[in-house]
Design a protein around this motif. Structure first.
Motif, PDB file in Angstrom:
ATOM      1  N   THR A  20      -9.104  -4.156   0.837  1.00  0.00           N
ATOM      2  CA  THR A  20      -8.941  -3.126   1.857  1.00  0.00           C
ATOM      3  C   THR A  20      -7.632  -3.365   2.593  1.00  0.00           C
ATOM      4  N   TRP A  58      -7.311   1.740   3.464  1.00  0.00           N
ATOM      5  CA  TRP A  58      -7.326   2.272   2.110  1.00  0.00           C
ATOM      6  C   TRP A  58      -7.788   1.140   1.196  1.00  0.00           C
ATOM      7  N   ARG A  59      -8.581   1.478   0.173  1.00  0.00           N
ATOM      8  CA  ARG A  59      -9.187   0.448  -0.677  1.00  0.00           C
ATOM      9  C   ARG A  59      -8.708   0.597  -2.119  1.00  0.00           C
ATOM     10  N   TYR A  60      -8.384  -0.563  -2.739  1.00  0.00           N
ATOM     11  CA  TYR A  60      -7.876  -0.585  -4.114  1.00  0.00           C
ATOM     12  C   TYR A  60      -8.635  -1.605  -4.949  1.00  0.00           C
ATOM     13  N   ASP A  61      -8.832  -1.273  -6.209  1.00  0.00           N
ATOM     14  CA  ASP A  61      -9.457  -2.194  -7.157  1.00  0.00           C
ATOM     15  C   ASP A  61      -8.404  -3.216  -7.575  1.00  0.00           C
ATOM     16  N   TRP A 102      -7.200   3.560  -6.651  1.00  0.00           N
ATOM     17  CA  TRP A 102      -7.531   3.836  -5.250  1.00  0.00           C
ATOM     18  C   TRP A 102      -9.010   4.184  -5.225  1.00  0.00           C
ATOM     19  N   LYS A 103      -9.822   3.355  -4.592  1.00  0.00           N
ATOM     20  CA  LYS A 103     -11.280   3.500  -4.625  1.00  0.00           C
ATOM     21  C   LYS A 103     -11.783   4.716  -3.856  1.00  0.00           C
ATOM     22  N   ASP A 104     -11.041   5.183  -2.854  1.00  0.00           N
ATOM     23  CA  ASP A 104     -11.483   6.318  -2.051  1.00  0.00           C
ATOM     24  C   ASP A 104     -11.176   7.657  -2.715  1.00  0.00           C
ATOM     25  N   ASN A 105     -10.287   7.654  -3.690  1.00  0.00           N
ATOM     26  CA  ASN A 105      -9.944   8.862  -4.438  1.00  0.00           C
ATOM     27  C   ASN A 105      -9.328   8.416  -5.759  1.00  0.00           C
ATOM     28  N   HIS A 159       0.390   4.085   1.135  1.00  0.00           N
ATOM     29  CA  HIS A 159       0.218   4.911   2.326  1.00  0.00           C
ATOM     30  C   HIS A 159       1.326   4.644   3.338  1.00  0.00           C
ATOM     31  N   CYS A 167       0.860  -1.187   0.000  1.00  0.00           N
ATOM     32  CA  CYS A 167       0.000   0.000   0.000  1.00  0.00           C
ATOM     33  C   CYS A 167       0.897   1.238   0.000  1.00  0.00           C
TER      34      CYS A 167
END
Length: 111
Positions: free
Chosen positions: A63, A69-72, A78-81, A47, A45
């Motif tokens: 997740t 933080w969430r990723y496809d 990045w699913k949150d942004n 982050h 990740c």
């Protein structure tokens, strides 16, 4: 052109599960959805470096186990942004009983 590298055998990654593998200079998380459906993204990740292979998967979203933080898993978004720092995705194929991932080639100069 980059090559495919065998990272695992079919059956080593349970359906709905994931494992991390070394691929050249990268650590890659391989996700097994069903049948011969596998996806690969960078394992770490961006982050704080948690292993995404250790995250929770729902549908096509993983997740991060440390800070959610969430990723496809299909494309690394990045699913949150969606404009934020996603992770690289890799092409995966099954050849016989081998799960293979295409290594990223070196950057090419643009004309």
């Amino acid at each position: 052109m980059s090559e495919f590298t065998t990272v695992a055998k079919v059956g080593e990654i349970p359906t709905g599960g994931a494992r991390a593998f070394s691929l050249g200079d990268a650590m890659v998380a391989i996700f097994h959805r069903s049948g011969d459906e596998y996806f690969a993204i960078d394992d770490f990740c961006p982050h704080m470096g948690a292993s995404l292979a250790e995250g929770t998967v729902e549908g096509t979203v993983v997740t991060c186990p440390w800070h959610a933080w969430r990723y496809d898993i299909c494309n690394g978004t990045w699913k949150d942004n969606p404009r934020g720092p996603g992770v690289a995705s890799y092409e995966v194929r099954v050849s016989g009983d081998e799960i293979q991932v295409r290594e990223k080639g070196p950057p090419t100069a643009e004309a």
